[in-house]
Design a protein around this motif. Structure first.
Motif, PDB file in Angstrom:
ATOM      1  N   VAL A  66      76.554  -8.248 -34.756  1.00 35.89           N
ATOM      2  CA  VAL A  66      77.422  -9.262 -34.549  1.00 35.89           C
ATOM      3  C   VAL A  66      76.474 -10.282 -33.620  1.00 35.89           C
ATOM      4  N   LEU A  67      76.275 -11.484 -34.163  1.00 38.71           N
ATOM      5  CA  LEU A  67      75.472 -12.385 -33.410  1.00 38.71           C
ATOM      6  C   LEU A  67      76.384 -13.204 -32.233  1.00 38.71           C
ATOM      7  N   LYS A  68      75.774 -14.041 -31.664  1.00 38.24           N
ATOM      8  CA  LYS A  68      76.054 -14.796 -30.511  1.00 38.24           C
ATOM      9  C   LYS A  68      77.287 -15.919 -31.036  1.00 38.24           C
ATOM     10  N   ASN A  69      76.977 -16.393 -32.240  1.00 41.46           N
ATOM     11  CA  ASN A  69      77.980 -17.349 -32.850  1.00 41.46           C
ATOM     12  C   ASN A  69      79.269 -16.710 -33.502  1.00 41.46           C
ATOM     13  N   GLY A  70      79.261 -15.371 -33.467  1.00 42.24           N
ATOM     14  CA  GLY A  70      80.264 -14.776 -34.482  1.00 42.24           C
ATOM     15  C   GLY A  70      79.892 -14.364 -35.660  1.00 42.24           C
ATOM     16  N   ASP A  71      78.870 -14.637 -36.329  1.00 42.80           N
ATOM     17  CA  ASP A  71      78.357 -14.110 -37.606  1.00 42.80           C
ATOM     18  C   ASP A  71      78.221 -12.676 -37.665  1.00 42.80           C
ATOM     19  N   LEU A  72      78.689 -12.003 -38.730  1.00 39.35           N
ATOM     20  CA  LEU A  72      78.709 -10.574 -39.076  1.00 39.35           C
ATOM     21  C   LEU A  72      77.760 -10.473 -40.016  1.00 39.35           C
ATOM     22  N   TYR A  73      76.812  -9.249 -39.820  1.00 45.06           N
ATOM     23  CA  TYR A  73      75.682  -8.970 -40.727  1.00 45.06           C
ATOM     24  C   TYR A  73      75.886  -7.492 -41.093  1.00 45.06           C
ATOM     25  N   LEU A  74      76.070  -7.134 -42.318  1.00 49.27           N
ATOM     26  CA  LEU A  74      76.216  -5.886 -42.834  1.00 49.27           C
ATOM     27  C   LEU A  74      74.850  -5.355 -43.491  1.00 49.27           C
ATOM     28  N   ASN A  75      74.412  -4.049 -42.947  1.00 47.96           N
ATOM     29  CA  ASN A  75      73.151  -3.340 -43.589  1.00 47.96           C
ATOM     30  C   ASN A  75      73.939  -2.013 -43.823  1.00 47.96           C
ATOM     31  N   ALA A  76      74.054  -1.824 -44.973  1.00 51.56           N
ATOM     32  CA  ALA A  76      74.940  -0.365 -45.634  1.00 51.56           C
ATOM     33  C   ALA A  76      73.948   0.675 -45.420  1.00 51.56           C
ATOM     34  N   GLY A  77      72.705   0.547 -45.109  1.00 58.36           N
ATOM     35  CA  GLY A  77      71.711   1.689 -44.761  1.00 58.36           C
ATOM     36  C   GLY A  77      71.158   2.265 -46.270  1.00 58.36           C
ATOM     37  N   GLY A  78      71.263   3.759 -46.269  1.00 60.09           N
ATOM     38  CA  GLY A  78      70.760   4.370 -47.505  1.00 60.09           C
ATOM     39  C   GLY A  78      72.012   4.434 -48.263  1.00 60.09           C
ATOM     40  N   ASP A  79      73.048   3.700 -48.255  1.00 65.36           N
ATOM     41  CA  ASP A  79      74.155   3.995 -49.211  1.00 65.36           C
ATOM     42  C   ASP A  79      73.815   3.688 -50.624  1.00 65.36           C
ATOM     43  N   GLY A  80      72.700   3.212 -50.873  1.00 64.98           N
ATOM     44  CA  GLY A  80      72.459   2.660 -52.258  1.00 64.98           C
ATOM     45  C   GLY A  80      73.229   1.383 -52.733  1.00 64.98           C
ATOM     46  N   ASP A  81      74.223   0.631 -51.826  1.00 67.52           N
ATOM     47  CA  ASP A  81      74.590  -0.511 -52.352  1.00 67.52           C
ATOM     48  C   ASP A  81      73.813  -1.523 -51.981  1.00 67.52           C
ATOM     49  N   ALA A  82      73.943  -2.707 -52.798  1.00 74.04           N
ATOM     50  CA  ALA A  82      73.153  -3.846 -52.481  1.00 74.04           C
ATOM     51  C   ALA A  82      73.781  -4.754 -51.247  1.00 74.04           C
ATOM     52  N   THR A  83      74.407  -4.254 -50.334  1.00 65.11           N
ATOM     53  CA  THR A  83      75.315  -4.776 -49.336  1.00 65.11           C
ATOM     54  C   THR A  83      74.559  -4.928 -48.036  1.00 65.11           C
ATOM     55  N   VAL A 116      76.611 -12.220 -26.592  1.00 62.07           N
ATOM     56  CA  VAL A 116      77.903 -11.959 -27.368  1.00 62.07           C
ATOM     57  C   VAL A 116      79.021 -11.581 -26.604  1.00 62.07           C
ATOM     58  N   GLU A 117      80.209 -12.426 -26.670  1.00 64.04           N
ATOM     59  CA  GLU A 117      81.395 -11.991 -26.083  1.00 64.04           C
ATOM     60  C   GLU A 117      81.928 -10.674 -26.360  1.00 64.04           C
ATOM     61  N   TYR A 118      82.459  -9.867 -25.332  1.00 65.84           N
ATOM     62  CA  TYR A 118      83.056  -8.517 -25.786  1.00 65.84           C
ATOM     63  C   TYR A 118      84.004  -8.874 -26.758  1.00 65.84           C
ATOM     64  N   GLY A 119      84.790  -9.813 -26.838  1.00 64.69           N
ATOM     65  CA  GLY A 119      86.112  -9.875 -27.873  1.00 64.69           C
ATOM     66  C   GLY A 119      85.443  -9.985 -29.398  1.00 64.69           C
ATOM     67  N   ARG A 120      84.128 -10.593 -29.313  1.00 67.43           N
ATOM     68  CA  ARG A 120      83.663 -10.374 -30.745  1.00 67.43           C
ATOM     69  C   ARG A 120      83.269  -9.205 -31.492  1.00 67.43           C
ATOM     70  N   ILE A 121      82.782  -8.455 -30.333  1.00 70.58           N
ATOM     71  CA  ILE A 121      82.391  -7.005 -30.556  1.00 70.58           C
ATOM     72  C   ILE A 121      83.590  -6.168 -31.169  1.00 70.58           C
ATOM     73  N   TYR A 122      84.733  -6.380 -30.143  1.00 65.99           N
ATOM     74  CA  TYR A 122      85.934  -5.743 -30.119  1.00 65.99           C
ATOM     75  C   TYR A 122      86.502  -6.228 -31.524  1.00 65.99           C
ATOM     76  N   ASP A 123      86.421  -7.362 -32.046  1.00 63.28           N
ATOM     77  CA  ASP A 123      86.956  -7.885 -33.479  1.00 63.28           C
ATOM     78  C   ASP A 123      86.283  -6.921 -34.469  1.00 63.28           C
ATOM     79  N   ALA A 124      85.126  -6.956 -34.101  1.00 60.78           N
ATOM     80  CA  ALA A 124      84.210  -6.268 -35.260  1.00 60.78           C
ATOM     81  C   ALA A 124      84.648  -4.806 -35.404  1.00 60.78           C
ATOM     82  N   MET A 125      84.912  -4.206 -34.339  1.00 65.44           N
ATOM     83  CA  MET A 125      85.499  -2.780 -34.586  1.00 65.44           C
ATOM     84  C   MET A 125      86.916  -2.614 -34.937  1.00 65.44           C
TER      85      MET A 125
END
Length: 149
Positions: A66-83, A116-125
């Motif tokens: 979660v970035l300061k402006n609220g943007d979300l980035y996903l890194n799927a790790g070793g799952d094999g998806d191109a996400t 990042v505001e706590y609310g943005r982290i909470y929203d991601a969760m």
């Protein structure tokens, strides 16, 4: 006999030296460009004196940043998806729920910049909870001067 020509036999061997040269050039190009392919997002994680999580799985956990402006980035790790990369909240829920259906014990880590505001982290969760994730952890950097385990 001076006018008699001898026929040469056709050579049936392949000259591999040019192929080796091309392979070495490609290897050098790969070695130079591979470190430049950093797929992560630069964030300033908070520092904490927390113990690292024991990973029972051999695969990398999925990371939502979660970035300061609220943007979300996903890194799927070793799952094999191109996400990997910037993702909107609706797509995050759909993508993660599809991955969780295949791997119900998937561990997801949420990382956020210290600004990042706590609310943005909470929203991601909350989004991850809607996607059916059972194991969610928060990422941090070790404290300065703390020896790594």
């Amino acid at each position: 006999m001076a006018g008699v020509r001898t026929r040469r036999k056709a050579m049936s061997e392949i000259n591999v030296v040019p192929y080796i040269d091309v392979m070495l050039v490609l290897l050098i190009i790969f070695m130079v460009t591979a470190p430049m392919l950093n797929l992560g997002v630069e964030v300033n994680l908070p520092e904490a004196d927390a113990e690292p999580l024991d990973s029972e799985q051999n695969e990398e956990p999925m990371v939502v940043t979660v970035l300061k402006n609220g943007d979300l980035y996903l890194n799927a790790g070793g799952d094999g998806d191109a996400t990997s990369g910037l993702i909107d909240p609706e797509s995050l829920v759909q993508t993660v729920s599809a991955i969780v259906r295949r791997n119900p014990e998937l561990q997801v880590l949420v990382g956020g910049d210290t600004a990042v505001e706590y609310g943005r982290i909470y929203d991601a969760m909350v989004l991850l909870q809607k996607a059916g994730v059972k194991k969610v952890g928060l990422m941090s950097d070790p404290l300065e001067g703390t020896p790594e385990a």
